[in-house]
Scaffold this motif. Structure first.
Motif, PDB file in Angstrom:
ATOM      1  N   PHE A  17       0.835  -1.201   0.000  1.00 15.04           N
ATOM      2  CA  PHE A  17       0.000   0.000   0.000  1.00 15.04           C
ATOM      3  C   PHE A  17       0.873   1.256   0.000  1.00 15.04           C
ATOM      4  O   PHE A  17       0.657   2.176  -0.793  1.00 15.04           O
ATOM      5  CB  PHE A  17      -0.907  -0.038   1.243  1.00 15.04           C
ATOM      6  N   GLU A  18       1.889   1.280   0.860  1.00 21.26           N
ATOM      7  CA  GLU A  18       2.783   2.448   0.934  1.00 21.26           C
ATOM      8  C   GLU A  18       3.655   2.551  -0.314  1.00 21.26           C
ATOM      9  O   GLU A  18       3.951   3.655  -0.777  1.00 21.26           O
ATOM     10  CB  GLU A  18       3.641   2.389   2.202  1.00 21.26           C
ATOM     11  N   HIS A  19       4.043   1.427  -0.888  1.00 19.05           N
ATOM     12  CA  HIS A  19       4.823   1.441  -2.134  1.00 19.05           C
ATOM     13  C   HIS A  19       3.989   2.050  -3.268  1.00 19.05           C
ATOM     14  O   HIS A  19       4.495   2.841  -4.074  1.00 19.05           O
ATOM     15  CB  HIS A  19       5.260   0.016  -2.490  1.00 19.05           C
ATOM     16  N   ALA A  20       2.698   1.688  -3.317  1.00 20.20           N
ATOM     17  CA  ALA A  20       1.818   2.261  -4.332  1.00 20.20           C
ATOM     18  C   ALA A  20       1.689   3.767  -4.152  1.00 20.20           C
ATOM     19  O   ALA A  20       1.600   4.517  -5.132  1.00 20.20           O
ATOM     20  CB  ALA A  20       0.439   1.598  -4.274  1.00 20.20           C
ATOM     21  N   TYR A  21       1.708   4.240  -2.911  1.00 20.02           N
ATOM     22  CA  TYR A  21       1.598   5.672  -2.625  1.00 20.02           C
ATOM     23  C   TYR A  21       2.893   6.416  -2.951  1.00 20.02           C
ATOM     24  O   TYR A  21       2.876   7.395  -3.689  1.00 20.02           O
ATOM     25  CB  TYR A  21       1.237   5.874  -1.149  1.00 20.02           C
ATOM     26  N   TYR A  22       4.010   5.947  -2.425  1.00 21.60           N
ATOM     27  CA  TYR A  22       5.266   6.694  -2.534  1.00 21.60           C
ATOM     28  C   TYR A  22       6.053   6.428  -3.809  1.00 21.60           C
ATOM     29  O   TYR A  22       6.698   7.338  -4.325  1.00 21.60           O
ATOM     30  CB  TYR A  22       6.175   6.382  -1.332  1.00 21.60           C
ATOM     31  N   VAL A  23       6.053   5.198  -4.304  1.00 21.72           N
ATOM     32  CA  VAL A  23       6.894   4.851  -5.450  1.00 21.72           C
ATOM     33  C   VAL A  23       6.089   4.842  -6.749  1.00 21.72           C
ATOM     34  O   VAL A  23       6.445   5.513  -7.717  1.00 21.72           O
ATOM     35  CB  VAL A  23       7.588   3.493  -5.224  1.00 21.72           C
ATOM     36  N   GLU A  24       4.997   4.092  -6.772  1.00 20.25           N
ATOM     37  CA  GLU A  24       4.191   4.001  -7.988  1.00 20.25           C
ATOM     38  C   GLU A  24       3.293   5.221  -8.160  1.00 20.25           C
ATOM     39  O   GLU A  24       2.861   5.515  -9.273  1.00 20.25           O
ATOM     40  CB  GLU A  24       3.372   2.717  -7.970  1.00 20.25           C
ATOM     41  N   ARG A  25       2.999   5.908  -7.046  1.00 21.89           N
ATOM     42  CA  ARG A  25       2.197   7.130  -7.050  1.00 21.89           C
ATOM     43  C   ARG A  25       0.872   6.904  -7.788  1.00 21.89           C
ATOM     44  O   ARG A  25       0.479   7.690  -8.632  1.00 21.89           O
ATOM     45  CB  ARG A  25       3.003   8.285  -7.636  1.00 21.89           C
TER      46      ARG A  25
END
Length: 179
Positions: free
Chosen positions: A86-94
């Motif tokens: 979830f955080e990867h989708a927010y910060y990296v994949e945006r």
């Protein structure tokens, strides 16, 4: 107000507004780990660097029964795994749509427009590190997210994230501010 702070406030407002729950005091993750001191005059063990003071050094991938740390892609195989995803989708994949795909059907965190607005309010070079600590409830996790923008001091957000497992796949249900 810095761009990072505006992004943090925006993201928190979106999450808190959509998942407002009971105000329950939760001890900050950094305070939940007691510092160990050996007996018999042995040299003291140096604790791990704090994410807030040294995010690059402290954001190594670690996994134990009570604590998961990292900034990787995550997975749907566990509560900590789906939180990392979830955080990867927010910060990296945006990508708000990828975030929503990681939430349960009954989650109130499913407003793609609001999530994307929070993502877009952050600088693209924003890095993050996530620490997911177990609580007494197997579905609830105490989460510290330390984010750092280029040439800025790290900022830490502490949340309580509720997850659920259905048919072997974990999902995010609720995110609450933890103090």
């Amino acid at each position: 107000m810095s761009v990072v702070l505006v992004g943090i406030v925006g993201a928190l407002v979106v999450f808190i507004a959509s998942v407002r729950g009971e105000d329950e005091q939760v001890q900050p993750l950094a305070e939940t780990v007691a510092e160990m001191t050996p007996d018999h005059g042995e040299q003291a063990t140096v604790p791990e660097p704090s994410l807030a003071t040294d995010p690059a050094a402290a954001c190594k991938e670690t996994t134990s029964a009570d604590l998961v740390t990292g900034d990787g892609r995550g997975d749907r195989d566990s509560g900590p795994g789906v939180i990392l995803a979830f955080e990867h989708a927010y910060y990296v994949e945006r990508d708000a749509k990828k975030m929503i795909a990681l939430t349960s059907e009954n989650s109130r965190i499913r407003n793609a427009e609001a999530l994307q607005e929070g993502i877009d309010s952050n600088p693209e070079n924003l890095t993050h590190c996530v620490r997911v600590a177990a609580t007494d409830d197997d579905a609830v996790w105490l989460v510290e997210i330390t984010q750092t923008a280029e040439d800025a001091e790290p900022e830490t957000i502490t949340q309580r994230i509720t997850t659920t497992e259905e048919d072997g796949q974990w999902s995010v249900v609720k995110i609450e501010e933890a103090s």
